[in-house]
Write an enzyme that holds these catalytic residues in place. Structure first.
Site, short mmCIF file in Angstrom:
data_model
loop_
_atom_site.label_atom_id
_atom_site.label_comp_id
_atom_site.label_asym_id
_atom_site.label_seq_id
_atom_site.Cartn_x
_atom_site.Cartn_y
_atom_site.Cartn_z
N HIS A 121 21.16 -1.60 -67.65
CA HIS A 121 20.95 -2.01 -68.59
C HIS A 121 19.17 -2.03 -68.20
O HIS A 121 18.31 -2.58 -67.72
CB HIS A 121 20.74 -3.55 -68.62
CG HIS A 121 21.87 -3.28 -70.31
ND1 HIS A 121 23.20 -3.92 -69.48
CD2 HIS A 121 22.14 -3.41 -71.54
CE1 HIS A 121 23.66 -3.80 -71.43
NE2 HIS A 121 23.58 -2.65 -71.81
N CYS A 161 27.54 0.17 -74.09
CA CYS A 161 27.08 -0.10 -73.11
C CYS A 161 28.60 -0.89 -71.86
O CYS A 161 28.85 -0.02 -71.12
CB CYS A 161 26.07 -1.18 -72.54
SG CYS A 161 24.32 -0.75 -73.88
N GLU A 165 24.58 -3.93 -63.88
CA GLU A 165 26.14 -5.19 -64.79
C GLU A 165 27.12 -5.10 -63.15
O GLU A 165 27.05 -4.23 -63.13
CB GLU A 165 26.32 -4.66 -65.69
CG GLU A 165 25.63 -4.10 -67.43
CD GLU A 165 25.12 -6.09 -67.45
OE1 GLU A 165 25.82 -6.59 -67.20
OE2 GLU A 165 24.52 -6.00 -68.15
#
Length: 210
Positions: free
Chosen positions: A168, A149, A85
């Site tokens: 992730h 998250c 991410e």
């Protein structure tokens, strides 16, 4: 604590919803077995899927370990690859956590920037790991999903001025085993540290000329 070693903190999440075993924490425990090499002090922590716990735990990890890098790992039921991410987002937290809570403000830090990017070039990490023949596919994303998250990532990015990362992982067996995921985390985080070292090296070189 050995001061010549660099501290790296890696977190996974506890169970929530249909994820009665959270692949992220399983993967992080596998990483702990593998380690990050002799010059890295690796600390792992399980994070409860609760906004208020995150708000107290994340700052305490930075305070306790003064880490070079904090990497948060989470599970995504939609992921089929190990996904890096790039950024965390401040607004849009409407999903209720394990204690049926969500922030009144629906944001992480009232008045904080909308989006904070990691200082780590995730595209570069992704390319290098995919080229290494690891056997686990890695991809990059700009949307960590506006749940715990994303909330954790933004909180960490905000505190560390971008010295955080979020990864992730897919659920176990879809398609990767816990061992695969552990190896992938190890490879990805080692690349991140390598890139940070190179950036650090460039800064030192520049300082000598001023």
């Amino acid at each position: 604590m050995d001061n010549s070693k660099r501290a790296v903190v890696v977190t996974g999440f506890g169970p929530f919803g249909e994820h009665t075993v959270n692949a992220s924490w399983v993967a992080v425990q596998e990483l702990k077995k593998l380690g990050l090499g002799t010059d890295v002090d690796l600390h792992v922590h399980e994070v409860p899927v609760e906004y208020q716990q995150v708000q107290s735990l994340v700052p305490s990890l930075w305070k306790q370990y003064h880490p070079l890098l904090v990497v948060h790992v989470g599970v995504s039921g939609m992921a089929t690859t190990v996904t890096l991410e790039k950024c965390g987002r401040n607004h849009g937290y409407k999903g209720l956590d394990n204690s049926s809570f969500c922030p009144d403000s629906q944001c992480c830090v009232v008045g904080g920037p909308d989006c904070i990017n990691s200082i780590i070039d995730m595209e570069s990490v992704c390319k290098r790991v995919n080229a290494s023949g690891l056997g686990v596919a890695v991809s990059v994303s700009r949307d960590a999903g506006r749940y715990l998250c994303d909330f954790t990532y933004y909180t960490s990015l905000y505190l560390s001025h971008g010295r955080s990362a979020f990864i992730h992982v897919p659920p176990l067996g879809k398609p990767y085993s816990k061992e695969d995921l552990g190896r992938a985390l190890q490879a990805v985080i080692q690349e991140m540290l390598e890139l940070m070292d190179q950036a650090e090296g460039k800064i030192h070189c520049q300082q000598h000329f001023h």
